[in-house]
Every structure is written in C-alpha cells, then in structure tokens.
Design an enzyme around this catalytic site. Structure first.
Site, PDB file in Angstrom:
ATOM      1  N   LYS A   1      -7.439   8.736  -7.431  1.00  0.00           N
ATOM      2  CA  LYS A   1      -7.364   9.600  -6.262  1.00  0.00           C
ATOM      3  C   LYS A   1      -5.937   9.569  -5.705  1.00  0.00           C
ATOM      4  CE  LYS A   1      -6.862   5.947  -3.730  1.00  0.00           C
ATOM      5  NZ  LYS A   1      -5.523   5.735  -3.104  1.00  0.00           N
TER       6      LYS A   1
ATOM      7  N   ASP B   1      -3.159   8.525   0.187  1.00  0.00           N
ATOM      8  CA  ASP B   1      -3.475   7.215  -0.373  1.00  0.00           C
ATOM      9  C   ASP B   1      -4.801   6.664   0.151  1.00  0.00           C
ATOM     10  OD1 ASP B   1      -2.908   4.848  -1.906  1.00  0.00           O
ATOM     11  OD2 ASP B   1      -2.356   3.851  -0.041  1.00  0.00           O
TER      12      ASP B   1
ATOM     13  N   PHE C   1      -2.001  -1.086 -10.359  1.00  0.00           N
ATOM     14  CA  PHE C   1      -3.422  -0.980 -10.024  1.00  0.00           C
ATOM     15  C   PHE C   1      -4.279  -0.999 -11.282  1.00  0.00           C
ATOM     16  CE2 PHE C   1      -7.316   1.312  -8.912  1.00  0.00           C
ATOM     17  CZ  PHE C   1      -7.698   0.609  -7.785  1.00  0.00           C
ATOM     18  N   ALA C   2      -3.803  -0.359 -12.340  1.00  0.00           N
ATOM     19  CA  ALA C   2      -4.536  -0.376 -13.607  1.00  0.00           C
ATOM     20  C   ALA C   2      -4.571  -1.782 -14.179  1.00  0.00           C
ATOM     21  CB  ALA C   2      -3.900   0.589 -14.601  1.00  0.00           C
TER      22      ALA C   2
ATOM     23  N   TYR D   1       2.113   9.108 -23.629  1.00  0.00           N
ATOM     24  CA  TYR D   1       0.799   9.568 -23.181  1.00  0.00           C
ATOM     25  C   TYR D   1       0.171  10.498 -24.223  1.00  0.00           C
ATOM     26  CZ  TYR D   1       2.841   8.084 -18.713  1.00  0.00           C
ATOM     27  OH  TYR D   1       3.460   7.386 -17.709  1.00  0.00           O
TER      28      TYR D   1
ATOM     29  N   HIS E   1      -1.326  14.073 -11.529  1.00  0.00           N
ATOM     30  CA  HIS E   1      -2.757  13.974 -11.816  1.00  0.00           C
ATOM     31  C   HIS E   1      -3.333  15.260 -12.390  1.00  0.00           C
ATOM     32  CE1 HIS E   1      -3.425  10.344  -8.887  1.00  0.00           C
ATOM     33  NE2 HIS E   1      -2.707  10.050  -9.943  1.00  0.00           N
TER      34      HIS E   1
ATOM     35  N   ARG F   1       4.155   5.075  -2.516  1.00  0.00           N
ATOM     36  CA  ARG F   1       3.491   5.754  -1.408  1.00  0.00           C
ATOM     37  C   ARG F   1       4.488   6.346  -0.416  1.00  0.00           C
ATOM     38  NH1 ARG F   1       0.930   1.084  -2.650  1.00  0.00           N
ATOM     39  NH2 ARG F   1      -1.336   1.121  -3.053  1.00  0.00           N
TER      40      ARG F   1
END
Length: 322
Positions: free
Chosen positions: A94, A175, A11-12, A55, A76, A163
C-alpha cells in the site's frame, strides 16, 4: 505458490519475506536485487531463494506464480500491471495507487489476465478487525455515532527516509492514513459522504500532519495522522450503548499487544487479545487461497480504491488536489 519479490526493501526483509516463507501453501522462491549483500539477508531465512538481478527476470521466470511488490509508491501501478501482463498474481504494498482514478487500469489488467491482484492491506486479515466488524455491525455498542482514529510516529531525524521524498509518493497519508481511513470503512461497511475539514501540514512537499473530519451516512469520523508526533495508534467506535476500542490496531504485536476492549452500559469492560497472531502470514495465506480457488479475497482492489477515494477527498479538503 512460488513467490518472487521485486526489490530487497527493508520491509520485505523484516516482515513480508519471512511471512511468505512461513505461510502455508507459499514459498519464497526468488528475489530481484542487484545488491548481493541485501540478498544475503533473505537467504538467511529462505536458503533456497533464487536471486535475479532485475525485476523483469522474475516476471520472465515461468516457475514464479506470484510476485510481491514493495517498491516505492510511485512504481506500484506500472509494475503491478507489468506483472499481471506476465501472468503473475500480484500482492502490492500500500498504497497501490496515488489517485483513485489509477485503480481503473489496474482492475482492467487484473480482469484481462484472470489473476488475483491486491493491495497488501494486512490489517483486515487480523482477527481483531474481523471481530470488531462483527461487534459493531451486530449492535454490540448500539447505534454507532462516532469513529475516532490516530496513527503517528516521528521520523523528523531520518532525512533519507523514502516517506519524505515527494517524487516517490511520500507523505504520512499515503503511508499510514490508509490505515486510519480503511479500518473505519472495513469495520463499519460505510463510505464517507463528505470531508468537511482537513488541516494538512507539509514539509519539503510531503504531508507530515493531517487532522481530518468526515461525515459517513450514520456517523461522524475524526482522525489524526502524523509523522511528527510521538508514536501512537488507536481506533475507537462510539455508540449510544457502548464503546469498542482497538489499542494496537495497525502494527499488531509489534507496537504492542493486539487487544480489543468493549465497554458497555454499567461500565463493564470485556477484553479480547491475540498475542500470537501474525497478520502478514494470514494475509499471504488468504492471498494464496483466493488465487488458487477463486474464493473472494478479504481486500479486493475495489475496497482499496474506496480508501484512496477517501484520501483524495482529504487532499482536496486540505487544499491540495492529491
């Protein structure tokens, strides 16, 4: 504002990385991944991006002003807090947390750091939702009576999909339920009083179907959220003198054309469309503006906590303490 991304998520790579690169006032400056092959895809549209192998290396980089976190859901909260403590602004995918109570520690870390932290709830930045809120709260459909929402797709054949992993915060509600719940809250400005009914279906420990009924102060609400039904998304606001419908509310101009349809007495329909708007770019630009100026952000953590509170209510009503 120089952004670093924690992880080379798909997605990034496909949406948020390009959005950061395209947004005014933002620069995609760094990426943390141990897979150089994944990094190449980011360098293709952001040639100057620096690649770190951890990270923590991004959090330790003094040239990075903000981080975007597209990690698995269960990571998260801890990484948002770590980034805030490192002095970075944070835009986190999210759902930011898996329980409403978890927001307290994130809000405390935000306030202690004096930085902006927000959930990447992009739809509230799209003009179709800003317009819908204006129309509904302005009386364009009369007295609001009922809100109906649906968001579905079918990933049954994708057995490796994150997911579907219960250990990483998987499930349809986490999701995409955030959109059906959060969009109704954003447009109406109201919070649910109760969730009298929720039928949830599970596979391998994650919810794959949810049918929900809720009661708000001035209207009733119903929603279907599923990872086992044909692709569909829509939300309608039904009043006593009109109906307002968003035909592509969540994946605007990806699933279909973003369009608002207002139908009033006399069967007159008004259509408004936004064919060229990129809600991810708008999200980054609003984030940068608020972080720099202190201006109110369209989706603060307190709003996101309200959506999670509603989700907790749905899990409880469906027989699971989320």
């Amino acid at each position: 504002m120089r952004f670093g991304i924690l992880g080379a998520a798909q997605f990034a790579r496909e949406y948020m990385g390009p959005a950061i690169h395209a947004a005014r006032g933002a620069e995609l400056a760094a990426l943390a991944t141990s897979d150089r092959g994944k990094a190449d895809a980011f360098a293709a549209f952001a040639p100057g991006v620096t690649v770190h192998d951890s990270y923590d290396a991004i959090l330790d980089d003094p040239s990075i002003d903000a981080v975007y976190i597209p990690l698995p859901n269960h990571l998260h909260v801890p990484w948002t807090i770590k980034a805030l403590e490192a002095g970075k602004h944070v835009l986190c995918e999210k759902p930011l947390a898996l329980r409403a109570d978890d927001f307290a520690q994130v809000i405390a870390a935000r306030d202690a750091a004096g930085k902006l932290a927000a959930e990447a709830f992009m739809i509230v930045h799209h003009p179709q939702f800003i317009r819908a809120r204006e129309l509904v709260q302005g009386g364009a459909i009369g007295k609001l009576t009922h809100v109906d929402a649906v968001f579905s797709f079918n990933n049954a054949g994708d057995t490796g999909n994150i997911r579907l992993d219960p250990t990483k915060g998987g499930g349809g509600l986490y999701d995409i339920g955030v959109y059906t719940f959060g969009s109704a809250r954003f447009v109406t400005g109201q919070e649910p009083d109760s969730v009298p009914y929720a039928k949830l279906a599970y596979e391998n420990g994650v919810d794959v179907f949810a049918q929900v009924a809720a009661v708000f102060p001035d209207f009733t609400y119903s929603a279907v959220v599923s990872m086992r039904m044909f692709t569909r998304q829509q939300i309608s606001f039904h009043g006593d003198t009109g109906v307002l419908t968003l035909t592509c509310p969540y994946n605007a101009n990806v699933f279909g054309l973003s369009e608002l349809v207002l139908e009033n007495d006399g069967m007159v329909k008004t259509h408004e469309r936004w064919p060229a708007v990129n809600q991810y770019v708008l999200q980054v630009e609003n984030f940068v503006h608020s972080a720099r100026t202190g201006a109110p952000y369209p989706c603060p953590l307190e709003f996101s906590r309200g959506t999670q509170e509603m989700m907790d209510m749905v899990f409880a009503a469906g027989g699971r303490d989320g």
